[in-house]
Design a protein around this motif. Structure first.
Motif, PDB file in Angstrom:
ATOM      1  N   LEU A  96       0.850  -1.186   0.000  1.00 51.40           N
ATOM      2  CA  LEU A  96       0.000   0.000   0.000  1.00 51.40           C
ATOM      3  C   LEU A  96       0.886   1.237   0.000  1.00 51.40           C
ATOM      4  CD1 LEU A  96      -2.970   1.051   0.471  1.00 51.40           C
ATOM      5  CD2 LEU A  96      -2.494   0.909   2.918  1.00 51.40           C
TER       6      LEU A  96
ATOM      7  N   LEU B 216       0.804   5.198   0.508  1.00 54.67           N
ATOM      8  CA  LEU B 216      -0.095   6.207   1.074  1.00 54.67           C
ATOM      9  C   LEU B 216       0.509   7.598   0.983  1.00 54.67           C
ATOM     10  CD1 LEU B 216      -1.397   4.956   4.545  1.00 54.67           C
ATOM     11  CD2 LEU B 216      -2.700   5.240   2.446  1.00 54.67           C
TER      12      LEU B 216
ATOM     13  N   MET C 175      -4.926   9.726   6.626  1.00 53.23           N
ATOM     14  CA  MET C 175      -4.515   8.575   5.817  1.00 53.23           C
ATOM     15  C   MET C 175      -4.177   7.363   6.681  1.00 53.23           C
ATOM     16  SD  MET C 175      -4.705   8.702   2.585  1.00 53.23           S
ATOM     17  CE  MET C 175      -6.191   9.645   2.586  1.00 53.23           C
ATOM     18  N   GLU C 176      -3.895   7.608   7.969  1.00 54.30           N
ATOM     19  CA  GLU C 176      -3.624   6.467   8.855  1.00 54.30           C
ATOM     20  C   GLU C 176      -4.848   5.563   8.970  1.00 54.30           C
ATOM     21  OE1 GLU C 176      -4.117   9.502   9.927  1.00 54.30           O
ATOM     22  OE2 GLU C 176      -5.345   9.513  11.753  1.00 54.30           O
TER      23      GLU C 176
ATOM     24  N   VAL D 138      -6.786   4.745   6.510  1.00 56.21           N
ATOM     25  CA  VAL D 138      -6.744   3.847   5.342  1.00 56.21           C
ATOM     26  C   VAL D 138      -5.810   2.672   5.641  1.00 56.21           C
ATOM     27  CG1 VAL D 138      -6.141   3.674   2.892  1.00 56.21           C
ATOM     28  CG2 VAL D 138      -7.256   5.749   3.767  1.00 56.21           C
ATOM     29  N   ALA D 139      -4.649   3.000   6.238  1.00 57.95           N
ATOM     30  CA  ALA D 139      -3.704   1.942   6.620  1.00 57.95           C
ATOM     31  C   ALA D 139      -4.348   0.998   7.638  1.00 57.95           C
ATOM     32  CB  ALA D 139      -2.444   2.574   7.207  1.00 57.95           C
TER      33      ALA D 139
ATOM     34  N   CYS E  35       2.134   5.019  11.275  1.00 58.88           N
ATOM     35  CA  CYS E  35       1.834   5.996  10.211  1.00 58.88           C
ATOM     36  C   CYS E  35       1.920   7.428  10.754  1.00 58.88           C
ATOM     37  CB  CYS E  35       0.436   5.757   9.636  1.00 58.88           C
ATOM     38  SG  CYS E  35       0.295   4.245   8.688  1.00 58.88           S
TER      39      CYS E  35
ATOM     40  N   THR F 267       5.393  10.310   0.970  1.00 58.11           N
ATOM     41  CA  THR F 267       4.732   9.031   0.709  1.00 58.11           C
ATOM     42  C   THR F 267       5.192   7.990   1.730  1.00 58.11           C
ATOM     43  OG1 THR F 267       4.659   9.511  -1.641  1.00 58.11           O
ATOM     44  CG2 THR F 267       4.432   7.218  -1.032  1.00 58.11           C
TER      45      THR F 267
ATOM     46  N   GLU G 164       5.150   3.798   2.508  1.00 60.22           N
ATOM     47  CA  GLU G 164       4.955   2.490   1.874  1.00 60.22           C
ATOM     48  C   GLU G 164       4.722   1.443   2.954  1.00 60.22           C
ATOM     49  OE1 GLU G 164       8.078   1.466  -0.901  1.00 60.22           O
ATOM     50  OE2 GLU G 164       7.715  -0.657  -0.519  1.00 60.22           O
TER      51      GLU G 164
END
Lengths: 118, 144
Positions: free
Chosen positions: B12, B14, B20-21, B23-24, B53, B66, B68
């Motif tokens: 993933l 991000l 966005m954390e 989503v992780a 994250c 970004t 990864e």
């Protein structure tokens, strides 16, 4: 991206209960702190945070909860948490919060311990 | 004991952007379910991933902005172990120099943050941090 935290406050005799619903991140933590400080200003010295509706929290949100604990210690008040997920409870223990704030399995147990005596 | 093979690997990428954390965290939940972890273990994994994250977002100063993430499920016949690598290409840090936070100190301190690594170590079975001038990789694992 994520929905904001929903917070409900129930003012009772000598104690206020704050119900959270959603992710406690920095915004959520700040919202809880605003409500807690308002209650303290209104004279409440015993606060209970019912986290039944919160399944995830991050360390930024918890850091703001530590600020509330600090404030409660300054006014000789008491703060408690109840209805935590096992992971949130474990995290609070990892961080040592349980030394300064009560952690209770449910609201009834928390109120019995926190509510001022007759 | 036979050597574990990679049963599934999910990557993933991000952007370092607000929320966005989460989503992780959702990806971690899905892979941890595949790995057969219990509900409580899945919660621990998603919280640890969230913290890794946030640490990267706040401290990495990665030019590419970004992050990864690689989720790897190991096992012989069935899933037995989940490892998650969270990698940034930021400025790095010296993990040994990060002071372990203590609640007694934090209660009196102006800055109450800095708990991420302690939480990750407390929730996961094994945690390795590799950091240098080319960035930081946090690898965290949990077994069934």
């Amino acid at each position: 991206m994520t929905e904001g935290l929903k917070l409900t406050v129930d003012r009772r005799s000598g104690l206020a209960v704050l119900y959270t619903d959603g992710y406690i991140n920095n915004q959520g933590g700040e919202e809880i702190a605003r409500a807690a400080y308002e209650l303290i200003d209104q004279g409440y010295t015993r606060l209970l945070l019912n986290l039944h509706g919160t399944k995830i929290i991050n360390s930024i949100g918890i850091s703001i909860l530590i600020e509330i604990i600090e404030r409660m210690l300054q006014i000789d008040g008491r703060l408690g948490f109840c209805a935590l997920t096992p992971t949130i409870e474990k995290t609070f223990h990892i961080m040592g919060l349980a030394q300064y704030a009560g952690i209770f399995p449910d609201e009834a147990a928390a109120i019995a311990a926190l509510a001022p005596g007759p | 004991m036979s050597e574990q093979a990679i049963l599934r690997e999910v990557r993933l990428l991000l952007p370092m952007a607000p929320d966005m954390e989460t989503v992780a965290s959702q990806a971690a939940t899905a892979v941890a379910q595949y790995a057969g972890l219990s509900t409580d273990q899945i919660d621990e994994v998603r919280m640890a991933v969230t913290e890794a994250c946030i640490n990267a977002f706040e401290h990495s100063r990665a030019a590419d902005k970004t992050l990864e993430l690689t989720f790897t499920v190991f096992g012989t016949r069935e899933p037995e172990r989940l490892c998650i690598a969270v990698r940034d290409r930021g400025v790095g840090f010296v993990p040994e120099r990060v002071e372990e936070p203590r609640i007694e100190t934090k209660l009196k301190a102006e800055r109450k943050r800095g708990w991420g690594i302690k939480i990750i170590r407390g929730l996961m079975d094994d945690v390795t941090i590799r950091s240098g001038a080319d960035g930081t990789t946090v690898v965290m694992c949990k077994s069934r």
